[in-house]
Motif scaffolding. Structure first.
Motif, mmCIF file in Angstrom:
data_model
loop_
_atom_site.group_PDB
_atom_site.id
_atom_site.type_symbol
_atom_site.label_atom_id
_atom_site.label_comp_id
_atom_site.label_asym_id
_atom_site.label_seq_id
_atom_site.Cartn_x
_atom_site.Cartn_y
_atom_site.Cartn_z
ATOM 1 N N ARG A 167 -31.197 -3.136 -21.998
ATOM 2 C CA ARG A 167 -30.609 -4.476 -21.977
ATOM 3 C C ARG A 167 -29.149 -4.430 -21.562
ATOM 4 O O ARG A 167 -28.666 -5.297 -20.823
ATOM 5 C CB ARG A 167 -30.742 -5.127 -23.349
ATOM 6 N N TYR A 168 -28.445 -3.408 -22.022
ATOM 7 C CA TYR A 168 -27.042 -3.277 -21.647
ATOM 8 C C TYR A 168 -26.907 -3.060 -20.141
ATOM 9 O O TYR A 168 -26.015 -3.611 -19.495
ATOM 10 C CB TYR A 168 -26.403 -2.124 -22.412
ATOM 11 N N ALA A 169 -27.811 -2.257 -19.570
ATOM 12 C CA ALA A 169 -27.784 -2.033 -18.126
ATOM 13 C C ALA A 169 -28.083 -3.322 -17.371
ATOM 14 O O ALA A 169 -27.462 -3.617 -16.346
ATOM 15 C CB ALA A 169 -28.793 -0.946 -17.749
ATOM 16 N N GLY A 170 -29.042 -4.113 -17.873
ATOM 17 C CA GLY A 170 -29.335 -5.392 -17.240
ATOM 18 C C GLY A 170 -28.170 -6.353 -17.324
ATOM 19 O O GLY A 170 -27.895 -7.107 -16.378
ATOM 20 N N ALA A 171 -27.458 -6.346 -18.450
ATOM 21 C CA ALA A 171 -26.292 -7.216 -18.599
ATOM 22 C C ALA A 171 -25.197 -6.847 -17.607
ATOM 23 O O ALA A 171 -24.493 -7.721 -17.086
ATOM 24 C CB ALA A 171 -25.762 -7.136 -20.030
ATOM 25 N N ALA A 172 -25.061 -5.563 -17.324
ATOM 26 C CA ALA A 172 -24.068 -5.128 -16.340
ATOM 27 C C ALA A 172 -24.420 -5.645 -14.948
ATOM 28 O O ALA A 172 -23.537 -6.028 -14.168
ATOM 29 C CB ALA A 172 -23.973 -3.599 -16.342
ATOM 30 N N VAL A 173 -25.711 -5.670 -14.615
ATOM 31 C CA VAL A 173 -26.136 -6.223 -13.326
ATOM 32 C C VAL A 173 -25.800 -7.711 -13.252
ATOM 33 O O VAL A 173 -25.317 -8.206 -12.238
ATOM 34 C CB VAL A 173 -27.649 -6.005 -13.120
ATOM 35 N N ARG A 174 -26.056 -8.420 -14.327
ATOM 36 C CA ARG A 174 -25.761 -9.858 -14.366
ATOM 37 C C ARG A 174 -24.269 -10.111 -14.159
ATOM 38 O O ARG A 174 -23.875 -10.999 -13.390
ATOM 39 C CB ARG A 174 -26.226 -10.435 -15.697
ATOM 40 N N ALA A 175 -23.430 -9.336 -14.843
ATOM 41 C CA ALA A 175 -21.985 -9.508 -14.695
ATOM 42 C C ALA A 175 -21.536 -9.197 -13.268
ATOM 43 O O ALA A 175 -20.699 -9.904 -12.689
ATOM 44 C CB ALA A 175 -21.255 -8.606 -15.688
ATOM 45 N N ALA A 176 -22.108 -8.151 -12.667
ATOM 46 C CA ALA A 176 -21.738 -7.793 -11.297
ATOM 47 C C ALA A 176 -22.168 -8.871 -10.310
ATOM 48 O O ALA A 176 -21.455 -9.164 -9.338
ATOM 49 C CB ALA A 176 -22.376 -6.450 -10.925
ATOM 50 N N GLU A 177 -23.323 -9.487 -10.546
ATOM 51 C CA GLU A 177 -23.794 -10.548 -9.664
ATOM 52 C C GLU A 177 -22.867 -11.750 -9.711
ATOM 53 O O GLU A 177 -22.586 -12.372 -8.686
ATOM 54 C CB GLU A 177 -25.214 -10.961 -10.066
ATOM 55 N N TRP A 178 -22.379 -12.095 -10.890
ATOM 56 C CA TRP A 178 -21.442 -13.218 -10.988
ATOM 57 C C TRP A 178 -20.160 -12.916 -10.205
ATOM 58 O O TRP A 178 -19.625 -13.768 -9.500
ATOM 59 C CB TRP A 178 -21.119 -13.508 -12.446
ATOM 60 N N ASP A 179 -19.651 -11.701 -10.342
ATOM 61 C CA ASP A 179 -18.444 -11.323 -9.602
ATOM 62 C C ASP A 179 -18.667 -11.457 -8.103
ATOM 63 O O ASP A 179 -17.803 -11.950 -7.365
ATOM 64 C CB ASP A 179 -18.044 -9.889 -9.947
ATOM 65 N N TYR A 180 -19.829 -11.022 -7.643
ATOM 66 C CA TYR A 180 -20.133 -11.119 -6.211
ATOM 67 C C TYR A 180 -20.200 -12.579 -5.771
ATOM 68 O O TYR A 180 -19.690 -12.952 -4.721
ATOM 69 C CB TYR A 180 -21.453 -10.414 -5.919
ATOM 70 N N ALA A 181 -20.815 -13.422 -6.585
ATOM 71 C CA ALA A 181 -20.947 -14.835 -6.244
ATOM 72 C C ALA A 181 -19.585 -15.509 -6.154
ATOM 73 O O ALA A 181 -19.342 -16.326 -5.273
ATOM 74 C CB ALA A 181 -21.829 -15.546 -7.267
ATOM 75 N N THR A 182 -18.677 -15.161 -7.064
ATOM 76 C CA THR A 182 -17.358 -15.791 -7.037
ATOM 77 C C THR A 182 -16.542 -15.330 -5.829
ATOM 78 O O THR A 182 -15.741 -16.094 -5.289
ATOM 79 C CB THR A 182 -16.587 -15.471 -8.320
ATOM 80 N N ARG A 183 -16.763 -14.088 -5.384
ATOM 81 C CA ARG A 183 -16.001 -13.584 -4.232
ATOM 82 C C ARG A 183 -16.527 -14.128 -2.907
ATOM 83 O O ARG A 183 -15.767 -14.271 -1.949
ATOM 84 C CB ARG A 183 -16.045 -12.057 -4.207
ATOM 85 N N THR A 184 -17.818 -14.406 -2.838
ATOM 86 C CA THR A 184 -18.423 -14.808 -1.570
ATOM 87 C C THR A 184 -18.627 -16.313 -1.444
ATOM 88 O O THR A 184 -19.061 -16.787 -0.401
ATOM 89 C CB THR A 184 -19.792 -14.124 -1.397
ATOM 90 N N ARG A 185 -18.334 -17.089 -2.490
ATOM 91 C CA ARG A 185 -18.503 -18.538 -2.409
ATOM 92 C C ARG A 185 -17.519 -19.115 -1.394
ATOM 93 O O ARG A 185 -16.345 -18.738 -1.385
ATOM 94 C CB ARG A 185 -18.276 -19.172 -3.784
ATOM 95 N N PRO A 186 -17.953 -20.019 -0.498
ATOM 96 C CA PRO A 186 -17.040 -20.627 0.470
ATOM 97 C C PRO A 186 -15.855 -21.297 -0.219
ATOM 98 O O PRO A 186 -15.968 -21.834 -1.322
ATOM 99 C CB PRO A 186 -17.924 -21.664 1.181
ATOM 100 N N GLN A 187 -14.706 -21.265 0.442
ATOM 101 C CA GLN A 187 -13.481 -21.768 -0.164
ATOM 102 C C GLN A 187 -13.542 -23.259 -0.460
ATOM 103 O O GLN A 187 -12.876 -23.736 -1.371
ATOM 104 C CB GLN A 187 -12.290 -21.479 0.758
#
Length: 285
Positions: A167-187
């Motif tokens: 579960r901890y490993a899955g939570a890390a994936v979720r956190a990384a996905e959010w970071d990616y979404a915030t960096r790639t979202r159009p301005q």
């Protein structure tokens, strides 16, 4: 001089070992959209046929059926509320030993027995998750199997420890996905600043690790001793440290976590002081 058997003589069938190897190869080649679905298919395959993957529960005792029990049936027994915790612990000890010593079939077997818990944990991580669910499934299964190969069979609470690691490993994936979404979202698209996940303590801890507030070991210690059924002295034994040293380490980590959470909270809106005219109006009313 060797004799040639007549053409109509029955040929010897594959040995028990050969059948097991064939089914392991077939199980490992199962393809599915989800790692957990693939694990379930492989598990079912290993638990069917004349030589299913099974444990001798007569030797394990603790009220379990006094016979060889296929793992797919044993999984249901472990999920039953009437099954005592001592029986679950004894079964998982045997599963871990077999996975560490008897080959890939038993690794798949242990994953299969744990799948109800893994799926439940994955389900909590999917809420409001915008990435590919297969990424979480795959990372959780990989983390589970990696820990399965190294965990001490006598550590106790084995199923909880293994699922927690996944579960901890899955939570890390979720956190990384959010970071990616915030960096790639159009301005031109607005995005509210992220607040720590509420109601998902494991996600919050993963966020704290990502921000450098906690180490992975500190987060795991908090998660296991606060949210799981692992007592602090058991965690100390597993880490090979004294109880008081682990107690102080957790206290420091929790203090850092609380300070970080306080800093993340948005400031409260200050109330405007009442004017004299407002007070006068209320009095006249």
């Amino acid at each position: 001089m060797p004799t040639t058997p007549p053409p109509d003589a029955p040929r010897p069938g594959p040995s028990r070992v050969d059948r097991r190897r064939t089914r392991v190869a077939s199980a490992e080649s199962v393809e599915s959209a989800s790692a957990m679905d693939a694990a379930e298919s492989a598990f079912q395959l290993l638990c069917t046929g004349p030589d299913p993957l099974a444990l001798d529960c007569a030797r394990i005792g603790h009220g379990l059926p006094r016979r060889q029990v296929p793992l797919v049936e044993l999984r249901d027994v472990l999920l039953a509320r009437v099954t005592p915790k001592t029986a679950r612990e004894a079964v998982w000890r045997q599963l871990v030993i077999a996975a560490q010593t008897d080959g890939a079939a038993w690794v798949i077997g242990a994953v299969g027995v744990a799948l109800p818990g893994l799926r439940k944990a994955a389900g909590t991580l999917m809420k409001n998750y915008t990435g590919d669910p297969d990424d979480i499934d795959s990372e959780m299964v990989a983390a589970f199997t990696a820990r399965l190969k190294t965990i001490d069979p006598d550590a106790g609470s084995l199923a909880s420890r293994l699922v927690r690691e996944a579960r901890y490993a899955g939570a890390a994936v979720r956190a990384a996905e959010w970071d990616y979404a915030t960096r790639t979202r159009p301005q031109w698209e607005s995005l509210e600043p992220r607040q720590p996940d509420q109601g998902h303590e494991d996600l919050l801890l993963a966020e704290a690790v990502r921000e450098g507030v906690l180490t992975a070991d500190e987060a795991s210690l908090i998660l296991s001793t606060r949210l799981e059924d692992i007592r602090l002295h058991e965690a100390a034994d597993e880490l090979g440290e004294s109880y008081f040293r682990v107690f102080r380490a957790r206290k420091r980590a929790e203090s850092a976590l609380i300070s970080w959470l306080d800093a993340q909270r948005p400031p409260k809106k200050s109330e405007h002081p009442r004017t004299k005219s407002d007070s006068a109006c209320k009095k006249s009313a």
